[in-house]
Design a protein around this motif. Structure first.
Motif, PDB file in Angstrom:
ATOM      1  N   ALA A  52       0.847  -1.194   0.000  1.00 42.36           N
ATOM      2  CA  ALA A  52       0.000   0.000   0.000  1.00 42.36           C
ATOM      3  C   ALA A  52       0.881   1.241   0.000  1.00 42.36           C
ATOM      4  CB  ALA A  52      -0.938   0.003   1.214  1.00 42.36           C
ATOM      5  N   PRO A  53       1.619   1.482  -1.115  1.00 40.70           N
ATOM      6  CA  PRO A  53       2.435   2.692  -1.211  1.00 40.70           C
ATOM      7  C   PRO A  53       1.572   3.887  -1.584  1.00 40.70           C
ATOM      8  CG  PRO A  53       2.633   1.442  -3.228  1.00 40.70           C
ATOM      9  CD  PRO A  53       1.716   0.649  -2.318  1.00 40.70           C
ATOM     10  N   SER A  54       2.203   5.032  -1.819  1.00 35.82           N
ATOM     11  CA  SER A  54       1.461   6.207  -2.275  1.00 35.82           C
ATOM     12  C   SER A  54       0.680   5.849  -3.531  1.00 35.82           C
ATOM     13  CB  SER A  54       2.438   7.346  -2.585  1.00 35.82           C
ATOM     14  OG  SER A  54       1.768   8.475  -3.072  1.00 35.82           O
ATOM     15  N   PRO A  55      -0.618   6.205  -3.636  1.00 37.86           N
ATOM     16  CA  PRO A  55      -1.381   7.124  -2.793  1.00 37.86           C
ATOM     17  C   PRO A  55      -2.254   6.428  -1.751  1.00 37.86           C
ATOM     18  CG  PRO A  55      -2.568   6.733  -4.813  1.00 37.86           C
ATOM     19  CD  PRO A  55      -1.365   5.847  -4.851  1.00 37.86           C
ATOM     20  N   ALA A  56      -1.699   5.556  -0.933  1.00 36.98           N
ATOM     21  CA  ALA A  56      -2.504   4.818   0.047  1.00 36.98           C
ATOM     22  C   ALA A  56      -3.155   5.754   1.059  1.00 36.98           C
ATOM     23  CB  ALA A  56      -1.631   3.796   0.761  1.00 36.98           C
ATOM     24  N   ALA A  57      -2.439   6.822   1.460  1.00 36.73           N
ATOM     25  CA  ALA A  57      -3.027   7.744   2.437  1.00 36.73           C
ATOM     26  C   ALA A  57      -4.251   8.433   1.850  1.00 36.73           C
ATOM     27  CB  ALA A  57      -1.989   8.770   2.880  1.00 36.73           C
ATOM     28  N   THR A  58      -4.136   8.910   0.603  1.00 34.80           N
ATOM     29  CA  THR A  58      -5.290   9.519  -0.071  1.00 34.80           C
ATOM     30  C   THR A  58      -6.429   8.518  -0.211  1.00 34.80           C
ATOM     31  OG1 THR A  58      -3.798  10.958  -1.323  1.00 34.80           O
ATOM     32  CG2 THR A  58      -6.038  10.709  -2.158  1.00 34.80           C
ATOM     33  N   SER A  59      -6.085   7.257  -0.471  1.00 31.77           N
ATOM     34  CA  SER A  59      -7.079   6.219  -0.773  1.00 31.77           C
ATOM     35  C   SER A  59      -7.519   5.429   0.453  1.00 31.77           C
ATOM     36  CB  SER A  59      -6.499   5.243  -1.807  1.00 31.77           C
ATOM     37  OG  SER A  59      -5.943   5.923  -2.900  1.00 31.77           O
ATOM     38  N   SER A  60      -7.159   5.868   1.654  1.00 31.61           N
ATOM     39  CA  SER A  60      -7.383   5.046   2.848  1.00 31.61           C
ATOM     40  C   SER A  60      -8.859   4.693   3.067  1.00 31.61           C
ATOM     41  CB  SER A  60      -6.825   5.758   4.089  1.00 31.61           C
ATOM     42  OG  SER A  60      -7.433   7.028   4.256  1.00 31.61           O
ATOM     43  N   LEU A  61      -9.768   5.625   2.826  1.00 28.19           N
ATOM     44  CA  LEU A  61     -11.189   5.341   3.051  1.00 28.19           C
ATOM     45  C   LEU A  61     -11.746   4.345   2.028  1.00 28.19           C
ATOM     46  CD1 LEU A  61     -12.429   8.912   4.052  1.00 28.19           C
ATOM     47  CD2 LEU A  61     -12.180   6.921   5.547  1.00 28.19           C
ATOM     48  N   PRO A  62     -11.478   4.503   0.713  1.00 23.57           N
ATOM     49  CA  PRO A  62     -11.923   3.460  -0.225  1.00 23.57           C
ATOM     50  C   PRO A  62     -11.240   2.111   0.010  1.00 23.57           C
ATOM     51  CG  PRO A  62     -11.477   5.497  -1.401  1.00 23.57           C
ATOM     52  CD  PRO A  62     -10.978   5.684   0.003  1.00 23.57           C
TER      53      PRO A  62
END
Length: 733
Positions: free
Chosen positions: A387-397
């Motif tokens: 779960a590299p970038s953009p994992a933080a942006t995508s955390s909710l999905p």
């Protein structure tokens, strides 16, 4: 020993988002989040650049592209609802050399295909309008890219998780995942300090330790996690003339594995420059000289890493040089901001990227999820492997997707808990869920009622038919023990429907449910339930069902009241919501019109620029041929014909006419803005008892009296009672 329904390993933003969504989805499930550090967001989440990505770079159709697009919207909505600060400062992807223009065009087309909102191409003058200190030939502008403090967002997720009823255990470093031998809580999770938890289900979101956690559970070794350290520089605060308004990124080179240096504003007002990408000798080592012997040995034995290093030797040497030389990093940054000097920067923080690597030496670009599919813990543990970038942006999905994967198992856990609260025994619950495949309360109760005697004796655990006899009747038991009686009893069935039944109790339960009462003669050698026993069983089951339904109804009413109170407290009345929806709809229409106009203008501008560039290239070529020299290092780009989007044809008005059977006519004109409901209302208002025909003129065509005399076939009308209508196929709304 503490017992939980679901245990989540990892206190980064992905793990906490998953825990929060689980607890919100399954209120009856006891969720526990464990983290080896003394606080949440200690590693990747707390050390990243804080960019809310828009989904530009990622391959169309990949999980990264889909989840990032959804994640940007969800992140902004969550922050707005919970008053978490962020800045929508935008991003420029800048081409500084001519050989980058083709790659920039490809990225732009990919962004459009991915559905990135409002992305557009800018020329050099437009770049300077947004970033006065930035220089480039052409750039992609993403206005919705933003920045945020992901550590703050992660901790807010954690607080919400606890408010929903979840628990967080810090300083718990999960090391072993063992079979407990307990059928209800089959997983024993053990820490390095010998603390333990029993759980029914486990989800790991280990980040830098993802592969180690998977291997500890019996999962595959690949992909492995390779730590790459990124060192940032920070722009000195006294250089106000070097103001950076938003993110400035390079055009990625597909020959190299990482993106390259960029400019990133932060929520505290500082500007981060970089990072580089160098192999770290420690998974969680943020210093230049941090080394772990174990991690170093693992890296040395990693065949995939050796292949990657061999393919990118020169790139790796340059990254190492930039790690120790400020001037080398500044020279890369000067390609975008020429006025930047070494005196303007100082060393800043570092972060570690958990990069998944396959055994063939290729970086694993997309998100990877894996379920343990062997051993005693099969299907009970789910791993987030990459779960590299953009994992933080995508955390909710990502949390939505993981919960969807675990939904069936967690639903069964919730059902088991409800049945337990109703007073059913563990063996009855296990039989209903595992053997009867009950998906809800009614199916579970029906299974337990029908097979209660078999469950008590353990008969349902075997695939072979087993006869259950009443121990109070020894004579019947002796008779049934003979071979003939055994065969006859095993063929017990209902004479009315033919359903096979294993014993008299099952026959009684079947009769109670279906009103059937005629069975084979073998019921005479088996003691059936008495009428009193049947009534008592039926009464208890009905009481349990009624009580459970009342509890559920009260819980639903309480939940509805709480939601109503929250809605009122937030000031969101139904009228306000309706007004906001109407305003949003009007804004969308206005925005669509604006975008169409801008795209048309941009297409025209591109065509003009290409024509001018072609003329300039021809002049330079002619001058060069005249002087015998060569102009430029590369040939000028061929002009391309711009495609101007044609607006969809809209009609201003539509003339409709009704011709009655007596020859009289009624005519009415509708504007394009009128909705179909208004046409129907007009028809009802002019309805007559005589048959009539609805005739539709084409837009902007005056009515012709000769139309009255056309036949029904010519008009395309089919009689239907007293009403004959032609579909309003050309009426636009």
């Amino acid at each position: 020993m503490q017992k939980v329904d679901c245990l989540i390993v990892g206190g980064g933003i992905v793990g906490v988002a998953v825990a929060r969504h689980l607890q919100a989805t399954f209120s009856h499930v006891k969720c526990l989040l464990v983290e080896k550090e003394n606080t949440l967001a200690k590693h990747q989440t707390g050390h990243n650049s804080g960019v809310i990505h828009a989904g530009i770079y990622y391959k169309t159709g990949s999980l990264k592209a889909k989840l990032c697009i959804a994640g940007l919207k969800r992140t902004y909505e969550y922050c707005d609802t919970n008053h978490i600060p962020y800045k929508k400062c935008g991003k420029l992807i800048v081409a500084v050399e001519r050989d980058q223009l083709g790659r920039l065009e490809n990225i732009y087309r990919q962004a459009i295909e991915n559905g990135v909102q409002d992305v557009k191409l800018l020329d050099s003058n437009q770049i300077r309008e947004l970033e006065p200190n930035c220089r480039g030939i052409q750039a992609i502008h993403s206005p919705h890219t933003g920045i945020i403090d992901y550590g703050l967002l992660c901790r807010h997720f954690g607080k919400s998780f606890e408010q929903l009823g979840g628990r967080i255990a810090l300083n718990f470093e999960a090391e072993k995942f063992l079979s407990s031998g307990d059928a209800t809580y089959p997983i024993l999770v053990k820490s390095k300090t010998n603390s333990t938890f029993l759980s029914r289900y486990v989800i790991t979101c280990g980040g830098l330790q993802a592969d180690q956690l998977a291997i500890a559970c019996g999962g595959s070794k690949n992909p492995t996690i390779v730590p790459f350290r990124g060192d940032y520089l920070v722009l000195k605060s006294n250089r106000n003339e070097l103001k950076i308004n938003g993110n400035i990124y390079p055009v990625p080179d597909p020959r190299f594995p990482f993106l390259g240096v960029h400019f990133t504003p932060r929520m505290d007002g500082s500007i981060w420059l970089g990072p580089n990408a160098v192999l770290s000798m420690k998974r969680e080592g943020y210093g230049l000289f941090d080394i772990s012997i174990k991690d170093t040995v693992d890296l040395a034995l990693n065949g995939g890493l050796r292949k990657l290093a061999w393919k990118n030797m020169s790139y790796g040497i340059n990254e190492m040089r930039r790690a120790y030389s400020l001037s080398a990093t500044v020279r890369e940054l000067q390609k975008f901001v020429p006025s930047l000097t070494v005196n303007d920067v100082e060393r800043g923080p570092s972060g570690i990227r958990a990069q998944a690597l396959s055994d063939d030496g290729n970086l694993v670009e997309d998100f990877v999820f894996e379920t343990v599919n062997t051993g005693d813990l099969k299907d009970l543990i789910l791993h987030v492997r990459n779960a590299p970038s953009p994992a933080a942006t995508s955390s909710l999905p990502i949390a939505d997707m993981i919960v969807a994967k675990a939904k069936e198992y967690l639903t069964n856990m919730s059902l088991a808990e409800q049945l337990s609260e109703m007073g059913f025994e563990k063996n009855q619950i296990d039989s209903a869920i595992n053997i009867g495949k009950a998906a809800n309360m009614e199916q579970a109760i029906d299974w337990i009622t029908t097979h209660d005697n078999e469950i008590t004796s353990g008969a349902t655990a075997s695939s072979e038919p087993v006869l259950t006899l009443s121990s109070s009747d020894s004579a019947s038991a002796t008779a049934a023990a003979t071979a003939d009686a055994q065969v006859e009893a095993n063929s017990l069935k209902c004479d009315e429907c033919g359903k096979l039944l294993k014993d008299a109790d099952a026959a009684t339960a079947h009769a109670m449910k279906t009103n059937h009462s005629s069975f084979s003669e073998c019921t005479q050698v088996i003691k059936p339930l008495t009428n009193e026993e049947r009534e008592e069983m039926k009464k208890k089951i009905q009481e349990r069902i009624v009580a459970r339904r009342k509890e559920q109804q009260m819980a639903d009413e309480k939940r509805a009241i709480d939601m109503e109170k929250k809605r009122i407290s937030d000031g969101k009345t139904l009228l306000e919501i309706k007004q906001k929806r109407e305003e949003d709809e009007m804004k969308k229409i206005a925005e669509a019109n604006r975008r169409e106009k801008l795209e048309t203008q941009l297409a025209k501008q591109r065509a003009i620029e290409r024509i001018e560039a072609d003329k300039r290239a021809r002049r330079e070529k002619a001058a060069a041929e005249k002087s015998g020299g060569v102009v430029g290092d590369v040939p000028a780009a061929k002009p391309q014909v711009a495609t101007v989007l044609q607006p969809t044809r809209q009609y201003d008005e539509c003339n409709l006419q009704i011709r009655l059977s007596d020859g009289s006519t009624i005519r009415h004109t509708f504007k394009a803005a009128d909705r179909f409901e208004k046409v129907i209302e007009w028809i009802h208002q002019t309805h007559h008892t005589n048959p009539f025909i609805l005739v539709q003129n084409y837009p902007k065509k005056e009515f012709n009296e000769s139309d009255n005399y056309k036949s029904l076939n010519e008009l395309g009308l089919v009689p239907s009672g007293s009403l004959m209508m032609k579909p309003l196929t050309h009426f636009q709304t």
